[in-house]
Design a protein around this motif. Structure first.
Motif, PDB file in Angstrom:
ATOM      1  N   THR A  68      38.072  56.540  39.228  1.00  0.00           N
ATOM      2  CA  THR A  68      38.156  55.235  39.896  1.00  0.00           C
ATOM      3  C   THR A  68      38.325  54.131  38.857  1.00  0.00           C
ATOM      4  OG1 THR A  68      36.706  56.066  41.639  1.00  0.00           O
ATOM      5  CG2 THR A  68      36.985  53.687  41.520  1.00  0.00           C
ATOM      6  N   GLN A  69      37.539  54.198  37.809  1.00  0.00           N
ATOM      7  CA  GLN A  69      37.601  53.190  36.753  1.00  0.00           C
ATOM      8  C   GLN A  69      38.977  53.180  36.084  1.00  0.00           C
ATOM      9  OE1 GLN A  69      34.479  54.484  34.173  1.00  0.00           O
ATOM     10  NE2 GLN A  69      32.846  53.624  35.443  1.00  0.00           N
ATOM     11  N   SER A  70      39.518  54.372  35.835  1.00  0.00           N
ATOM     12  CA  SER A  70      40.780  54.455  35.103  1.00  0.00           C
ATOM     13  C   SER A  70      41.932  53.847  35.893  1.00  0.00           C
ATOM     14  CB  SER A  70      41.092  55.901  34.716  1.00  0.00           C
ATOM     15  OG  SER A  70      41.322  56.691  35.857  1.00  0.00           O
ATOM     16  N   ILE A  71      41.912  53.974  37.215  1.00  0.00           N
ATOM     17  CA  ILE A  71      42.966  53.379  38.047  1.00  0.00           C
ATOM     18  C   ILE A  71      42.954  51.859  37.895  1.00  0.00           C
ATOM     19  CG2 ILE A  71      43.725  52.993  40.431  1.00  0.00           C
ATOM     20  CD1 ILE A  71      42.630  55.875  40.998  1.00  0.00           C
ATOM     21  N   ILE A  72      41.772  51.277  37.957  1.00  0.00           N
ATOM     22  CA  ILE A  72      41.648  49.823  37.805  1.00  0.00           C
ATOM     23  C   ILE A  72      42.012  49.420  36.379  1.00  0.00           C
ATOM     24  CG2 ILE A  72      40.068  47.848  37.935  1.00  0.00           C
ATOM     25  CD1 ILE A  72      40.732  49.162  40.669  1.00  0.00           C
ATOM     26  N   PHE A  73      41.533  50.183  35.409  1.00  0.00           N
ATOM     27  CA  PHE A  73      41.811  49.859  34.016  1.00  0.00           C
ATOM     28  C   PHE A  73      43.314  49.859  33.746  1.00  0.00           C
ATOM     29  CE2 PHE A  73      42.411  50.758  29.528  1.00  0.00           C
ATOM     30  CZ  PHE A  73      41.677  49.715  28.986  1.00  0.00           C
ATOM     31  N   GLU A  74      44.047  50.795  34.344  1.00  0.00           N
ATOM     32  CA  GLU A  74      45.499  50.847  34.174  1.00  0.00           C
ATOM     33  C   GLU A  74      46.147  49.553  34.647  1.00  0.00           C
ATOM     34  OE1 GLU A  74      47.556  53.049  32.629  1.00  0.00           O
ATOM     35  OE2 GLU A  74      45.673  53.936  31.955  1.00  0.00           O
ATOM     36  N   ARG A  75      45.683  49.039  35.805  1.00  0.00           N
ATOM     37  CA  ARG A  75      46.241  47.777  36.305  1.00  0.00           C
ATOM     38  C   ARG A  75      45.943  46.638  35.325  1.00  0.00           C
ATOM     39  NH1 ARG A  75      47.285  51.452  39.056  1.00  0.00           N
ATOM     40  NH2 ARG A  75      48.889  51.483  37.500  1.00  0.00           N
ATOM     41  N   LEU A  76      44.732  46.625  34.779  1.00  0.00           N
ATOM     42  CA  LEU A  76      44.368  45.584  33.819  1.00  0.00           C
ATOM     43  C   LEU A  76      45.214  45.692  32.556  1.00  0.00           C
ATOM     44  CD1 LEU A  76      40.467  45.550  34.153  1.00  0.00           C
ATOM     45  CD2 LEU A  76      42.075  43.830  35.000  1.00  0.00           C
ATOM     46  N   SER A  77      45.457  46.921  32.102  1.00  0.00           N
ATOM     47  CA  SER A  77      46.247  47.099  30.882  1.00  0.00           C
ATOM     48  C   SER A  77      47.717  46.755  31.115  1.00  0.00           C
ATOM     49  CB  SER A  77      46.090  48.518  30.334  1.00  0.00           C
ATOM     50  OG  SER A  77      46.614  49.453  31.246  1.00  0.00           O
ATOM     51  N   GLU A  78      48.153  46.695  32.385  1.00  0.00           N
ATOM     52  CA  GLU A  78      49.524  46.283  32.706  1.00  0.00           C
ATOM     53  C   GLU A  78      49.657  44.765  32.730  1.00  0.00           C
ATOM     54  OE1 GLU A  78      50.299  48.228  36.426  1.00  0.00           O
ATOM     55  OE2 GLU A  78      50.570  50.186  35.479  1.00  0.00           O
ATOM     56  N   GLY A  93      33.576  50.406  27.522  1.00  0.00           N
ATOM     57  CA  GLY A  93      32.881  49.131  27.433  1.00  0.00           C
ATOM     58  C   GLY A  93      33.535  48.079  28.308  1.00  0.00           C
ATOM     59  N   MET A  94      34.867  48.071  28.333  1.00  0.00           N
ATOM     60  CA  MET A  94      35.586  47.131  29.186  1.00  0.00           C
ATOM     61  C   MET A  94      35.361  47.458  30.653  1.00  0.00           C
ATOM     62  SD  MET A  94      39.145  46.870  27.095  1.00  0.00           S
ATOM     63  CE  MET A  94      39.904  45.641  28.138  1.00  0.00           C
ATOM     64  N   VAL A  95      35.262  48.757  30.936  1.00  0.00           N
ATOM     65  CA  VAL A  95      35.079  49.216  32.312  1.00  0.00           C
ATOM     66  C   VAL A  95      33.791  48.683  32.895  1.00  0.00           C
ATOM     67  CG1 VAL A  95      34.504  51.289  33.637  1.00  0.00           C
ATOM     68  CG2 VAL A  95      36.519  51.260  32.184  1.00  0.00           C
ATOM     69  N   SER A  96      32.743  48.680  32.100  1.00  0.00           N
ATOM     70  CA  SER A  96      31.439  48.319  32.641  1.00  0.00           C
ATOM     71  C   SER A  96      31.400  46.911  33.216  1.00  0.00           C
ATOM     72  CB  SER A  96      30.359  48.488  31.567  1.00  0.00           C
ATOM     73  OG  SER A  96      30.615  47.621  30.488  1.00  0.00           O
ATOM     74  N   GLY A  97      32.263  46.027  32.748  1.00  0.00           N
ATOM     75  CA  GLY A  97      32.236  44.650  33.238  1.00  0.00           C
ATOM     76  C   GLY A  97      33.253  44.388  34.324  1.00  0.00           C
ATOM     77  N   GLU A  98      34.449  43.999  33.902  1.00  0.00           N
ATOM     78  CA  GLU A  98      35.494  43.600  34.835  1.00  0.00           C
ATOM     79  C   GLU A  98      35.832  44.680  35.856  1.00  0.00           C
ATOM     80  OE1 GLU A  98      38.697  42.692  32.152  1.00  0.00           O
ATOM     81  OE2 GLU A  98      38.346  40.548  32.388  1.00  0.00           O
ATOM     82  N   VAL A  99      35.957  45.898  35.397  1.00  0.00           N
ATOM     83  CA  VAL A  99      36.401  46.972  36.276  1.00  0.00           C
ATOM     84  C   VAL A  99      35.391  47.220  37.390  1.00  0.00           C
ATOM     85  CG1 VAL A  99      37.000  49.409  36.398  1.00  0.00           C
ATOM     86  CG2 VAL A  99      37.857  48.026  34.520  1.00  0.00           C
ATOM     87  N   LYS A 100      34.110  47.264  37.056  1.00  0.00           N
ATOM     88  CA  LYS A 100      33.089  47.458  38.098  1.00  0.00           C
ATOM     89  C   LYS A 100      33.096  46.299  39.089  1.00  0.00           C
ATOM     90  CE  LYS A 100      29.887  50.610  35.883  1.00  0.00           C
ATOM     91  NZ  LYS A 100      28.518  50.874  35.488  1.00  0.00           N
ATOM     92  N   GLU A 101      33.296  45.105  38.572  1.00  0.00           N
ATOM     93  CA  GLU A 101      33.359  43.929  39.443  1.00  0.00           C
ATOM     94  C   GLU A 101      34.512  44.074  40.442  1.00  0.00           C
ATOM     95  OE1 GLU A 101      34.573  39.243  38.920  1.00  0.00           O
ATOM     96  OE2 GLU A 101      33.600  40.249  37.225  1.00  0.00           O
ATOM     97  N   ILE A 102      35.651  44.541  39.971  1.00  0.00           N
ATOM     98  CA  ILE A 102      36.818  44.727  40.839  1.00  0.00           C
ATOM     99  C   ILE A 102      36.554  45.821  41.869  1.00  0.00           C
ATOM    100  CG2 ILE A 102      39.227  45.513  40.881  1.00  0.00           C
ATOM    101  CD1 ILE A 102      39.484  44.112  38.085  1.00  0.00           C
ATOM    102  N   ILE A 103      35.933  46.908  41.451  1.00  0.00           N
ATOM    103  CA  ILE A 103      35.642  48.013  42.385  1.00  0.00           C
ATOM    104  C   ILE A 103      34.696  47.540  43.480  1.00  0.00           C
ATOM    105  CG2 ILE A 103      34.589  50.306  42.620  1.00  0.00           C
ATOM    106  CD1 ILE A 103      35.646  50.859  39.724  1.00  0.00           C
TER     107      ILE A 103
END
Length: 198
Positions: free
Chosen positions: A181-191, A153-163
């Motif tokens: 691809t999503q998980s790489i961005i999500f990892e940065r967000l979770s950091e 659910g988090m991926v669909s918003g911020e993560v897609k915008e970043i990609i």
């Protein structure tokens, strides 16, 4: 009676298991064969040694018990006893084994709830146990699935915008719907990074 079990590739990537001896790792795999479908195996080390390594005459009971102690120290085995009989619970069994049709009758007693709660407390998880004999392992699967859905659910918003933004800036064409691809961005967000950091 021993059962057929799978060894998944991620077993070999487990850094904590890599820190224990070769004999302890082999014993850990063998314990899956001798456990019931509910991750419980007899805790009699002499019985285990004789069943796992029946032809290794030079293997002493002390050496085998050392391997078992390594697994206990690594929290891969949790000892408990019922009516004076020793057993081991294999907490990570469900990560390695997918039981399609678990036997209706467990060969061994279920793991006592206080053993599970103590184990979960030591690794920082709040215990939610059931009386089914699966000692909350199904609850853990549900929790992981809910976490995955929440992450998605988090991926669909911020993560897609970043990609989309990174594709535009770099001239790349990464698919925002691909989980890797999503998980790489999500990892940065979770950091602790935010959309503005990209």
């Amino acid at each position: 009676m021993a059962r057929n079990r799978m060894i998944k590739p991620k077993f070999w990537e487990d850094e904590k298991l890599a820190m224990i001896s070769f004999g302890a790792r082999l014993t850990y795999i063998a314990l899956w064969n001798f456990s019931d479908d509910y991750a419980v195996v007899k805790g009699n080390t002499l019985w285990l040694k004789n069943n796992i390594f029946p032809y290794d005459e030079n293997l002493s009971r002390g050496e085998f018990e050392g391997w078992v102690n390594e697994l206990k120290g690594n929290r891969r085995l949790v000892p408990f006893d019922v009516k004076g009989e020793a057993f081991f619970w294999i907490p990570k069994f469900v990560e390695h084994q997918k039981i399609q049709k678990p036997s209706k009758d467990a060969r061994n007693p279920p793991v006592p709830q206080e053993v599970v709660e103590n184990y979960l407390h030591t690794i920082g998880i709040v215990a939610e146990c059931s009386d089914s004999g699966m000692v909350g392992l199904q609850d853990e699967k549900k929790r992981k699935e809910e976490k995955r859905k929440e992450k998605k659910g988090m991926v669909s918003g911020e993560v897609k915008e970043i990609i989309f933004y990174l594709n535009q800036k770099t001239g790349s064409n990464f698919n925002p719907d691909v989980y890797l691809t999503q998980s790489i961005i999500f990892e940065r967000l979770s950091e602790g990074f935010s959309v503005a950091d990209f």
